[in-house]
Every structure is written in structure tokens, then in C-alpha cells.
Enzyme design. Structure first.
Site, PDB file in Angstrom:
ATOM      1  N   PRO A   1       0.369  -1.400   0.250  1.00 23.90           N
ATOM      2  CA  PRO A   1       0.189   0.018  -0.025  1.00 23.90           C
ATOM      3  C   PRO A   1       0.754   0.662  -0.354  1.00 23.90           C
ATOM      4  O   PRO A   1       1.691   1.138   0.518  1.00 23.90           O
ATOM      5  CB  PRO A   1      -0.732  -0.473   1.542  1.00 23.90           C
ATOM      6  CG  PRO A   1       0.259  -1.296   1.995  1.00 23.90           C
ATOM      7  CD  PRO A   1       0.458  -2.146   1.226  1.00 23.90           C
ATOM      8  N   ASP A   2       0.050   2.805  -1.113  1.00 24.03           N
ATOM      9  CA  ASP A   2       1.041   3.695  -0.625  1.00 24.03           C
ATOM     10  C   ASP A   2       0.865   3.812   1.063  1.00 24.03           C
ATOM     11  O   ASP A   2      -0.013   5.077   1.119  1.00 24.03           O
ATOM     12  CB  ASP A   2       0.105   4.433  -1.486  1.00 24.03           C
ATOM     13  CG  ASP A   2       1.310   5.539  -1.727  1.00 24.03           C
ATOM     14  OD1 ASP A   2       1.969   5.842  -1.272  1.00 24.03           O
ATOM     15  OD2 ASP A   2       0.424   6.811  -1.988  1.00 24.03           O
ATOM     16  N   ASN A   3       1.635   3.301   1.822  1.00 19.03           N
ATOM     17  CA  ASN A   3       1.672   4.691   3.034  1.00 19.03           C
ATOM     18  C   ASN A   3       2.802   4.481   3.739  1.00 19.03           C
ATOM     19  O   ASN A   3       3.281   4.482   5.352  1.00 19.03           O
ATOM     20  CB  ASN A   3       0.873   3.814   4.328  1.00 19.03           C
ATOM     21  CG  ASN A   3       1.152   2.396   4.116  1.00 19.03           C
ATOM     22  OD1 ASN A   3       1.944   1.724   3.571  1.00 19.03           O
ATOM     23  ND2 ASN A   3      -0.187   1.539   5.080  1.00 19.03           N
TER      24      ASN A   3
END
Length: 289
Positions: A63-65
Site C-alpha cells: 500500500p501507498d503508506n
């Protein structure tokens, strides 16, 4: 590396707008490096590359975190820089801890990266294009300005640039808040402002540009037209924008094409049906001279 770092600043001084395209691996870097098109006897190409935290994460299945750490991302971008010459802008998310920024800047400069973009959000990252931004918090502008100053004092070359990304529109805080932050970030030493928006038209960013252009602290503006994709570059130029970043388009193009090919092979129990839709084997093996 020194030549590549300074090239972006030279382009900003020489061109009406600098055109940047997302690159998530060496192959996409080579596309950006070599692609030229001609229209009405004029030649067009991309001026540089964008190392996106979104596409870097997705290509690794995460995920883009900020699940993908800076060391991993820099290792990947070094592979891109090995086979290209055009400048690269690095998506630094919020930059992490201020105490670690000098090490990040040192690594980027050593690789030949021309600029870093930091966003003024805090806490666990949530991609700005999500509709639900509940729980997302914006940094105190003066605290974020300290990160800008830290990069300015850490960089070895003044040609290495820091661009501040303002998330006020994303978080529903409006024009006044965005302008206030732009003034603070400019005074702190930022070389440009990325004013972010997820509206379907550029009206929001144009309203910001109209006001900010009147400021004595005006610095170059950057647009990322992921949602307002109908906007033409000529209109960005008219409104004071100097850089346009097409931030995720090569990955978005690749995914449906690969999924289509995989589905067709499954359905037909052979690959013949997709041969006319994909590159030939000879074309692929001759991509790299």
C-alpha cells in the site's frame, strides 16, 4: 550526478513548462529518455522523470503508506539513473523525521536526483486521491518549514531543489490556508510550490495561482493533473505553472494491458489471440541495444 542535478534548474529557466512523467523501473525510464513525437513539424519529448511513492509501492505489491522505505526506493531509482540522463524528481512523501532528512538528501544528491517534493501532512500516509481523508492531519506550517530549512542547509549543491506540496485543498481547508502556507514555505527556502487538488477541473489550483502570483514571495508552481486531466499545458503556463507532473500514467497504462493479456490466455488456453495486441518477441529482445 552533478550535471544531472543542475539540469532541472536549467530547464526551468529555459522552458515555458517542464514536462515530467512517472517512471517506476528502468524500462519506463528508457521510454521517457528516448521517446519523441512530431506534430505540425514540432518535436516534443519529456524533460524528466518522477519517482512516485505510489507506483514504487504498487509495483512491490504494497500500500501507498510508506511501507516501502527510502533505502529500497533509492535502490530502485539508482537502476533507472544507471540507464538514463534526464533529471529526476523524487516523491519524498512527508520526509519522515526531520533528524533523518540530511541523510536522505545526501543519498539523493549522490545518485544525481534533481529535486525532492515533500507534502505537509503528518502521521501514517494516506494517498491524497482517496475520497475519504478522515484521520489525515496537516502539519503545522511552521513545523513543516523547519523541514524545508533542514534540506536547504543539508544539500551540497544549490542546484538540488526542494518543492513544498500543499495539501490544504485535499483536506478541505480552502484557499486562505493554502496561501498562508505558500508564503511560509517560500520564506523558509522552498524552490517551488506543488498545489495539490483532486477536483475534476483546475479551477481550484488556478484560483490559488492567481492570488499567489501577486505575492513578493512567489516561486514556481507545480501541477499534478491526475484528476483534472482535461487541462492543457498551455493553460497551466498561462496561470503561472512551470512544471507539470504526469504522476502515475505509465503504471496505470501497464496494469490493464497486462491483465487483459493474462485473461485472454486463460480464456483461450493459448496466446495466439493476443499476439496482435502486444510487442513481438523480436521487438522485445531488441529493446536494449
Amino acid at each position: 550526478p552533478e550535471n544531472r542535478i543542475s539540469r532541472l534548474k536549467r530547464l526551468l529557466n529555459a522552458k515555458k513548462i517542464v514536462r515530467i512523467l512517472e517512471s517506476h523501473n528502468s524500462l519506463t525510464g528508457l521510454i521517457i529518455e528516448n521517446l519523441k513525437v512530431t506534430k505540425n513539424n514540432l518535436s516534443y519529448d519529456f524533460d524528466g522523470m518522477w519517482s512516485s511513492s505510489l507506483t514504487d509501492s504498487l509495483t512491490r505489491g504494497k500500500p501507498d503508506n510508506q511501507s516501502v522505505d527510502y533505502s529500497t526506493r533509492i535502490s530502485g531509482l539508482n537502476e533507472i539513473l544507471d540507464v538514463t540522463t534526464k533529471p529526476l524528481i523524487f516523491d519524498g512523501d512527508n520526509g519522515g523525521q526531520i533528524e533523518h532528512l540530511s541523510f536522505l538528501v545526501r543519498s539523493l544528491e549522490r545518485s544525481g536526483v534533481s529535486a525532492i517534493i515533500l507534502e505537509d501532512k503528518i502521521g501514517l500516509k494516506k494517498n491524497s486521491l482517496f475520497k475519504n481523508q478522515k484521520g489525515t492531519k496537516q502539519s503545522n506550517p511552521n513545523t513543516f518549514a523547519k523541514k524545508i530549512k533542514k534540506i536547504c542547509t543539508s544539500r551540497q549543491s544549490k542546484d538540488f531543489m526542494i518543492f513544498a506540496r500543499i495539501e490544504s485543498f485535499i483536506l478541505g481547508k480552502g484557499l486562505t490556508d493554502a496561501l498562508k502556507r505558500a508564503e511560509i514555505y517560500s520564506k523558509a527556502g522552498a524552490d517551488g510550490i506543488l498545489i495539490h487538488s483532486k477536483e475534476k477541473t483546475p479551477n481550484e489550483i488556478f484560483s490559488f495561482a492567481k492570488k499567489f502570483k501577486k505575492s513578493k514571495n512567489f516561486i514556481p508552481l507545480i501541477a499534478v493533473p491526475s484528476t483534472y486531466s482535461k487541462v492543457y499545458e498551455k493553460d497551466l503556463i498561462k496561470n503561472g505553472f512551470k512544471i507539470v507532473i504526469y504522476a502515475n500514467h505509465l503504471l496505470r497504462a501497464a496494469y490493464p494491458a497486462m491483465e487483459y493479456a493474462a485473461k485472454k490466455i486463460l480464456l483461450n488456453k493459448r496466446s495466439y489471440e493476443i499476439e496482435k495486441k502486444i510487442s513481438s518477441v523480436n521487438e522485445v529482445i531488441n529493446l536494449i541495444k
